[in-house]
Write a protein that holds these residues in place. Structure first.
Motif, mmCIF file in Angstrom:
data_model
loop_
_atom_site.group_PDB
_atom_site.id
_atom_site.type_symbol
_atom_site.label_atom_id
_atom_site.label_comp_id
_atom_site.label_asym_id
_atom_site.label_seq_id
_atom_site.Cartn_x
_atom_site.Cartn_y
_atom_site.Cartn_z
ATOM 1 N N LYS A 54 0.839 -1.197 0.000
ATOM 2 C CA LYS A 54 0.000 0.000 0.000
ATOM 3 C C LYS A 54 0.881 1.257 0.000
ATOM 4 N N PRO A 55 0.405 2.366 -0.595
ATOM 5 C CA PRO A 55 1.207 3.593 -0.587
ATOM 6 C C PRO A 55 1.416 4.115 0.828
ATOM 7 N N ILE A 56 2.632 4.618 1.082
ATOM 8 C CA ILE A 56 3.050 5.016 2.434
ATOM 9 C C ILE A 56 3.359 6.510 2.483
ATOM 10 N N ILE A 57 2.912 7.153 3.569
ATOM 11 C CA ILE A 57 3.352 8.507 3.907
ATOM 12 C C ILE A 57 4.037 8.402 5.268
ATOM 13 N N ALA A 58 5.309 8.819 5.336
ATOM 14 C CA ALA A 58 6.092 8.638 6.569
ATOM 15 C C ALA A 58 6.839 9.907 6.930
ATOM 16 N N SER A 59 7.235 10.008 8.195
ATOM 17 C CA SER A 59 8.026 11.146 8.663
ATOM 18 C C SER A 59 9.389 11.167 7.979
ATOM 19 N N ASP A 60 9.828 12.349 7.624
ATOM 20 C CA ASP A 60 11.120 12.512 6.953
ATOM 21 C C ASP A 60 12.225 12.569 8.004
ATOM 22 N N LEU A 61 12.664 11.393 8.414
ATOM 23 C CA LEU A 61 13.717 11.259 9.425
ATOM 24 C C LEU A 61 14.881 10.473 8.822
ATOM 25 N N PRO A 62 16.110 10.684 9.301
ATOM 26 C CA PRO A 62 17.238 9.895 8.803
ATOM 27 C C PRO A 62 17.013 8.394 8.924
ATOM 28 N N SER A 63 16.360 7.955 10.002
ATOM 29 C CA SER A 63 16.115 6.524 10.196
ATOM 30 C C SER A 63 15.129 5.971 9.174
ATOM 31 N N ILE A 64 14.267 6.829 8.626
ATOM 32 C CA ILE A 64 13.271 6.400 7.640
ATOM 33 C C ILE A 64 13.810 6.525 6.220
ATOM 34 N N ASN A 65 14.400 7.694 5.902
ATOM 35 C CA ASN A 65 14.854 7.869 4.518
ATOM 36 C C ASN A 65 16.138 7.112 4.197
ATOM 37 N N GLU A 66 16.663 6.407 5.186
ATOM 38 C CA GLU A 66 17.734 5.452 4.901
ATOM 39 C C GLU A 66 17.168 4.235 4.149
ATOM 40 N N VAL A 67 15.864 4.025 4.287
ATOM 41 C CA VAL A 67 15.203 2.875 3.652
ATOM 42 C C VAL A 67 14.379 3.298 2.441
ATOM 43 N N VAL A 68 13.482 4.272 2.613
ATOM 44 C CA VAL A 68 12.624 4.717 1.523
ATOM 45 C C VAL A 68 12.992 6.142 1.118
ATOM 46 N N SER A 69 12.709 6.480 -0.128
ATOM 47 C CA SER A 69 13.023 7.823 -0.623
ATOM 48 C C SER A 69 11.751 8.528 -1.049
ATOM 49 N N ASP A 70 11.754 9.841 -0.866
ATOM 50 C CA ASP A 70 10.572 10.656 -1.122
ATOM 51 C C ASP A 70 10.172 10.614 -2.593
ATOM 52 N N ASN A 71 8.870 10.438 -2.816
ATOM 53 C CA ASN A 71 8.277 10.453 -4.151
ATOM 54 C C ASN A 71 8.695 9.259 -5.007
ATOM 55 N N HIS A 72 9.344 8.287 -4.378
ATOM 56 C CA HIS A 72 9.715 7.065 -5.101
ATOM 57 C C HIS A 72 9.083 5.846 -4.444
ATOM 58 N N SER A 73 9.433 5.600 -3.181
ATOM 59 C CA SER A 73 8.857 4.460 -2.461
ATOM 60 C C SER A 73 7.982 4.902 -1.294
ATOM 61 N N ALA A 74 7.871 6.207 -1.079
ATOM 62 C CA ALA A 74 6.989 6.776 -0.054
ATOM 63 C C ALA A 74 6.898 8.279 -0.277
ATOM 64 N N LEU A 75 5.918 8.901 0.357
ATOM 65 C CA LEU A 75 5.914 10.355 0.484
ATOM 66 C C LEU A 75 6.391 10.676 1.893
#
Length: 257
Positions: free
Chosen positions: A180-201
């Motif tokens: 399912k599409p994901i919206i997550a907090s933009d934190l170093p711990s999160i964007n180490e895994v997913v990237s904005d506008n590619h695998s999550a917002l």
């Protein structure tokens, strides 16, 4: 014998000397950390070469999730949060966003009935609210909730060092495995895994207004929703427990060679 020592957080000061004596100069020890920022911190604390610390994130059991059912034509979307209600989860931003986006349905799954009662009182939520609550569910029950979600929200606060830098949340990988599409907090711990506008917002942490904007960006954009869903689903193969176990075994085999 080789020993693999994995760090999930910065060790407390009480244990620093014990760890240091065990680690420094120990050629039989393989070190891993669940995020790169945590690996940096371990290197700094024990004054050891950062290159010898491998990154080994948490994971997910993909077999618990069936092929995702996506209905992007649904007019009234189901926007869901599935996790605990601890203070580092920034549940406040999710609730405030639900008030801003009242033409869609929001669901919180987690915590206890008492937790839900307190949140309803805090935010003055009544029976007409578009936000509903369901207490903590077992692993066998949770898959049905994922199937009913249209958008998954992962709000995490930037006010705690562990959450911001060192966490590798299993829930993120569950979200990804659900397709399912994901919206997550933009934190170093999160964007180490997913990237904005590619695998999550990704939205600004602790900012319900920015979360609201990201929800509106996604709810009426079938193309973007599909892209995020497929990309995160492809990416999650790198974050299964099987992958983690294989990588750990490879580290041991390589050291023995």
């Amino acid at each position: 014998k080789f020993v693999l020592l994995e760090f999930y957080d910065e060790p407390s000061k009480f244990y620093l000397d014990i760890y240091k004596r065990s680690i420094v100069g120990n050629k039989k020890l393989i070190l891993t950390a669940i995020t790169s920022n945590l690996a940096d911190k371990i290197s700094e604390l024990f004054q050891i070469d950062r290159k010898i610390i491998e990154i080994s994130p948490s994971g997910v059991d993909k077999s618990r999730f069936s092929k995702p059912t996506l209905n992007f034509n649904k007019v009234r979307k189901t926007i869901m949060y599935i996790w605990s209600l601890h203070s580092n989860r920034d549940i406040d931003s999710f609730i405030l966003a639900s008030k801003n986006v009242n033409e869609h349905d929001f669901i919180i799954i987690g915590g206890t009935k008492e937790d839900s009662k307190k949140l309803k009182a805090k935010f003055n939520l009544n029976k007409k609210s578009n936000l509903s609550f369901s207490s903590h569910q077992t692993h066998s029950q949770i898959a049905d909730y994922y199937n009913n979600a249209d958008i998954l929200i992962l709000p995490m606060t930037a006010n705690q060092t562990h959450t911001k830098l060192y966490a590798s949340p299993n829930k993120l990988f569950e979200y990804m495995a659900s397709g399912k599409p994901i919206i997550a907090s933009d934190l170093p711990s999160i964007n180490e895994v997913v990237s904005d506008n590619h695998s999550a917002l990704l939205f600004k942490p602790d900012d319900s207004i920015d979360l609201t904007k990201k929800i509106y960006q996604l709810v009426n954009n079938k193309k973007l929703s599909k892209k995020l869903s497929l990309n995160s689903l492809d990416l999650v193969d790198n974050y299964t427990w099987e992958t983690k176990a294989k990588n750990m075994l490879d580290l041991i085999k390589d050291r023995k060679l």
